[in-house]
Scaffold this motif. Structure first.
Motif, short mmCIF file in Angstrom:
data_model
loop_
_atom_site.label_atom_id
_atom_site.label_comp_id
_atom_site.label_asym_id
_atom_site.label_seq_id
_atom_site.Cartn_x
_atom_site.Cartn_y
_atom_site.Cartn_z
N CYS A 1 3.24 -4.96 2.37
CA CYS A 1 3.02 -4.26 3.64
C CYS A 1 1.84 -3.29 3.51
O CYS A 1 1.60 -2.70 2.47
N THR A 2 1.09 -3.17 4.59
CA THR A 2 -0.09 -2.31 4.59
C THR A 2 -0.07 -1.30 5.74
O THR A 2 -1.00 -0.52 5.87
N HIS A 3 1.00 -1.34 6.57
CA HIS A 3 1.10 -0.41 7.70
C HIS A 3 2.47 0.27 7.69
O HIS A 3 3.46 -0.33 7.27
N CYS A 4 2.52 1.49 8.20
CA CYS A 4 3.80 2.17 8.36
C CYS A 4 4.56 1.53 9.51
O CYS A 4 4.02 0.70 10.25
N SER B 1 0.83 -1.19 0.00
CA SER B 1 0.00 0.00 0.00
C SER B 1 0.87 1.25 0.00
O SER B 1 1.98 1.25 0.54
N LEU B 2 0.38 2.31 -0.59
CA LEU B 2 1.10 3.58 -0.54
C LEU B 2 0.87 4.28 0.78
O LEU B 2 1.72 5.03 1.26
N PHE B 3 -0.31 4.03 1.37
CA PHE B 3 -0.67 4.68 2.62
C PHE B 3 -1.05 3.65 3.67
O PHE B 3 -1.61 2.60 3.37
N CYS B 4 -0.75 3.96 4.92
CA CYS B 4 -0.99 3.06 6.04
C CYS B 4 -2.48 2.84 6.24
O CYS B 4 -3.27 3.79 6.19
N ASP B 5 -2.88 1.59 6.48
CA ASP B 5 -4.29 1.26 6.72
C ASP B 5 -4.78 1.81 8.06
O ASP B 5 -5.96 2.07 8.22
N SER B 6 -3.88 1.99 9.02
CA SER B 6 -4.29 2.43 10.35
C SER B 6 -4.34 3.95 10.46
O SER B 6 -5.35 4.51 10.87
N GLN C 1 2.89 -0.62 12.59
CA GLN C 1 3.24 -2.03 12.63
C GLN C 1 3.88 -2.38 13.97
O GLN C 1 3.58 -3.41 14.56
N SER C 2 4.76 -1.50 14.45
CA SER C 2 5.40 -1.73 15.76
C SER C 2 4.36 -1.76 16.86
O SER C 2 4.40 -2.62 17.75
N PHE C 3 3.42 -0.83 16.82
CA PHE C 3 2.36 -0.78 17.82
C PHE C 3 1.51 -2.05 17.76
O PHE C 3 1.19 -2.64 18.80
N ASN C 4 1.16 -2.50 16.57
CA ASN C 4 0.36 -3.72 16.42
C ASN C 4 1.10 -4.94 16.97
O ASN C 4 0.49 -5.79 17.62
N GLU C 5 2.40 -5.04 16.69
CA GLU C 5 3.17 -6.17 17.19
C GLU C 5 3.28 -6.16 18.70
O GLU C 5 3.20 -7.21 19.35
N LEU C 6 3.46 -4.98 19.30
CA LEU C 6 3.51 -4.88 20.76
C LEU C 6 2.17 -5.28 21.37
O LEU C 6 2.12 -5.98 22.38
N ARG C 7 1.09 -4.82 20.77
CA ARG C 7 -0.25 -5.14 21.27
C ARG C 7 -0.52 -6.64 21.16
O ARG C 7 -1.04 -7.26 22.09
N GLU C 8 -0.14 -7.25 20.03
CA GLU C 8 -0.34 -8.69 19.87
C GLU C 8 0.49 -9.48 20.86
O GLU C 8 0.05 -10.51 21.38
#
Length: 75
Positions: free
Chosen positions: A56-59, A35-40, A63-70
């Protein structure tokens, strides 16, 4: 003239081909275009990231925030 070694070789090759096809069918399908732009957040994804990580679909920040949350909720 075909001998038993040729027959055995063909049989082994056929089994290898079937095993590789079955393995390839189990691989998850990844999108090939990034993606050119982040989905979040909607921010631009840098070109270097899009080229390095196909699909990739997130900046990086999102992506770092999503991985920490997961990781936090995976326990």
């Amino acid at each position: 003239m075909v001998d038993i070694v040729d027959f055995a070789n063909d049989l082994v090759q056929e089994r290898i081909d079937k095993a590789l096809a079955a393995r390839a069918a189990l691989k998850p399908v990844m999108p090939s275009n990034s993606s050119l732009f982040c989905d979040s957040c909607g921010g631009a994804i840098p070109e270097a990231r899009r080229l390095a990580l196909q699909g990739c679909t997130h900046c990086v920040t999102c992506q770092s925030f999503n991985e920490l949350r997961e990781a936090r909720y995976a326990r």
